[in-house]
Design an enzyme around this catalytic site. Sequence first.
Site, PDB file in Angstrom:
ATOM      1  N   LYS A  39      -3.102  16.166  25.837  1.00  0.00           N
ATOM      2  CA  LYS A  39      -3.811  14.897  25.356  1.00  0.00           C
ATOM      3  C   LYS A  39      -4.806  14.888  26.154  1.00  0.00           C
ATOM      4  O   LYS A  39      -4.819  14.672  27.346  1.00  0.00           O
ATOM      5  CB  LYS A  39      -2.799  13.742  25.737  1.00  0.00           C
ATOM      6  CG  LYS A  39      -3.440  12.264  25.069  1.00  0.00           C
ATOM      7  CD  LYS A  39      -3.045  11.159  25.983  1.00  0.00           C
ATOM      8  CE  LYS A  39      -4.115  11.047  27.054  1.00  0.00           C
ATOM      9  NZ  LYS A  39      -5.531  10.592  26.547  1.00  0.00           N
TER      10      LYS A  39
ATOM     11  N   GLU B  24     -11.237   5.784  46.688  1.00  0.00           N
ATOM     12  CA  GLU B  24     -12.012   6.722  45.930  1.00  0.00           C
ATOM     13  C   GLU B  24     -13.108   6.105  44.791  1.00  0.00           C
ATOM     14  O   GLU B  24     -12.798   5.116  44.317  1.00  0.00           O
ATOM     15  CB  GLU B  24     -11.038   7.439  44.980  1.00  0.00           C
ATOM     16  CG  GLU B  24     -11.555   8.582  44.273  1.00  0.00           C
ATOM     17  CD  GLU B  24     -10.662   9.256  43.444  1.00  0.00           C
ATOM     18  OE1 GLU B  24     -10.795  10.516  43.396  1.00  0.00           O
ATOM     19  OE2 GLU B  24      -9.750   8.811  42.803  1.00  0.00           O
TER      20      GLU B  24
ATOM     21  N   SER C 249      -6.255   9.492  38.237  1.00  0.00           N
ATOM     22  CA  SER C 249      -6.210   8.704  39.604  1.00  0.00           C
ATOM     23  C   SER C 249      -4.733   8.381  39.899  1.00  0.00           C
ATOM     24  O   SER C 249      -3.720   8.666  39.269  1.00  0.00           O
ATOM     25  CB  SER C 249      -6.659   7.395  39.021  1.00  0.00           C
ATOM     26  OG  SER C 249      -5.592   6.536  38.241  1.00  0.00           O
TER      27      SER C 249
ATOM     28  N   CYS D 122     -12.193  15.294  42.224  1.00  0.00           N
ATOM     29  CA  CYS D 122     -11.360  14.824  43.386  1.00  0.00           C
ATOM     30  C   CYS D 122     -11.556  15.611  44.671  1.00  0.00           C
ATOM     31  O   CYS D 122     -10.703  15.699  45.530  1.00  0.00           O
ATOM     32  CB  CYS D 122      -9.930  14.944  42.815  1.00  0.00           C
ATOM     33  SG  CYS D 122      -9.365  16.586  42.253  1.00  0.00           S
TER      34      CYS D 122
ATOM     35  N   PHE E 203     -11.195  13.077  32.325  1.00  0.00           N
ATOM     36  CA  PHE E 203     -12.561  13.109  31.984  1.00  0.00           C
ATOM     37  C   PHE E 203     -13.488  13.866  32.440  1.00  0.00           C
ATOM     38  O   PHE E 203     -14.467  14.558  32.140  1.00  0.00           O
ATOM     39  CB  PHE E 203     -13.241  11.740  31.781  1.00  0.00           C
ATOM     40  CG  PHE E 203     -13.597  10.928  32.860  1.00  0.00           C
ATOM     41  CD1 PHE E 203     -14.879  11.286  33.572  1.00  0.00           C
ATOM     42  CD2 PHE E 203     -12.929  10.033  33.577  1.00  0.00           C
ATOM     43  CE1 PHE E 203     -15.185  10.691  34.864  1.00  0.00           C
ATOM     44  CE2 PHE E 203     -13.241   9.461  34.731  1.00  0.00           C
ATOM     45  CZ  PHE E 203     -14.338   9.887  35.183  1.00  0.00           C
TER      46      PHE E 203
ATOM     47  N   GLU F 235      -9.580  10.201  26.464  1.00  0.00           N
ATOM     48  CA  GLU F 235     -10.029   9.749  25.320  1.00  0.00           C
ATOM     49  C   GLU F 235     -11.665   9.469  25.429  1.00  0.00           C
ATOM     50  O   GLU F 235     -12.606   9.118  24.654  1.00  0.00           O
ATOM     51  CB  GLU F 235      -9.610   8.221  25.066  1.00  0.00           C
ATOM     52  CG  GLU F 235      -9.613   7.447  26.360  1.00  0.00           C
ATOM     53  CD  GLU F 235      -8.432   7.387  27.183  1.00  0.00           C
ATOM     54  OE1 GLU F 235      -8.213   6.356  27.920  1.00  0.00           O
ATOM     55  OE2 GLU F 235      -7.900   8.337  27.392  1.00  0.00           O
TER      56      GLU F 235
END
Length: 493
Positions: A182, A384, A235, A290, A158, A185
């Site tokens: 993909k 994180e 992640s 990241c 995202f 969402e």
Amino acid sequence: MEPAVSTESKYGRLNNYINGGFAASSSGRSLLVFSPIDGSLLAEMPCATTGELDAAVAAAKAAFPRWSRTPIKERVQVFFRYKYLLEQHLGELAALVSEENGKTRGEAVAEIEKCIELTEFATALPNLMGGEVLEVSKGVECRAEHVPLGVVASIVPFNFPAMVPNWTIPNALALGNCMIIKPSEKVPLSVARLALLLKEAGLPDGVFNIINGDSATVEAICDHPGIDAVSFVGSTKVAKLVYRRATQNLKRCLALGGAKNHLLVLPDAQPEMTAQNVAASMSGCAGQRCMAASAMVAVGPVDDIINRICAEARRIIPGENLGAVIDRAAKERIESYITEAEQQGAKILVDGRNYVVAGKEGGTYVGPTVIDYVRPDMAVATEEIFGPVISITRVKTLDEALAIENASPYGNAASVFTQNGGYARYVIDRASAGMVGVNVGVPVPREPFSFGGWNESKFGVGDITGKSSIEFWTRLKKSTVKWNPEAGINWMS
């Protein structure tokens, strides 16, 4: 975008993109997509059925023979046109990224500019794909050439709705593969818009397909026998699961995970430049990247620099020059890290908790947060956070700082701030990270250098962008050719 079919949200019910057109999903499961800027409802996203994934894979497999046999110099013409379209629609694309992700306008523009750079690299792939040829014996020639894999999948996160998809789309397709992507969402709108630009650029139907969904869709992609390779960005927890599941199904996989990036600040660091870089690194994209700096290791007396970092942080205002975090769950999780650190004895120098932007009360904002006197074993120093938060741990020596950096299970990035070239080289040689910076808060390599970390920040071989990506998206074919019978027969022929 496709015309909305619902009056309850701005973009209505979203569709999958299969074989060059949007197709309504028959799924009974759907998720709602909200803007983190103000909490407004953007869309309803159906979770694709396995039959819809099958249809996308079938379309890609049908398109693969013709697309893969098209000479690469012809394939990249699509991406010359795609680059032009990205430039022409930069404002529109940036607005969409900001709307669904919560980025500031400037950050969203920078994201699209990075998409353009990534595409520009893909247009240069013919210059890197010459292969090798050698006459290995009299009249005997050996050749090695990169050939496409087939149908590949890209599972994207995202935090960069357009850039991370473009880590994979231009290179994988220009190299002759067909793709199923993909999107997250949480941010499915930008990828759908990119699909239309690719079609306008002349990409043949079936070469690029979008399947919307959640974790069940990810699992179905990993399991699908018609998909040859899977790339993933997200992640570390999920990256491990994807890597294990995909490779268990005998697929090639490259899975990029999370990070805990350390900034080592030495007493001789240039104060103003260091403070600006540290504050920008920890707060850019609301810390949801990241490569964000989330752990600073202060080596010796650097209180003046810490004071300057706090001053810089106070100039960063949510809703103005700081975007929203992705949703309320993220806001609550980030703030819980801050509260826990405070309860454990750390000192909050700048506190971004409980921030509400006037007029956008439904938005999910966390202000920049600076936490001092953090012990290396605290969660805020080791996990994180993915928010605009930086923890400061104080040590006496550079070796102590490197020991903290090396102890992290992650290995995406590390930076050192110093004016001493010897110290800089010392850190470059010893940091356990795939990307290292000197006086740079976000040491992301520019193209053609590749993006990829070490340790638990990456699973698989190679990197996802740049020249290194060629190895992932292709396989080597070797041929040995002999035409002259006069050469005779020996052990080589």
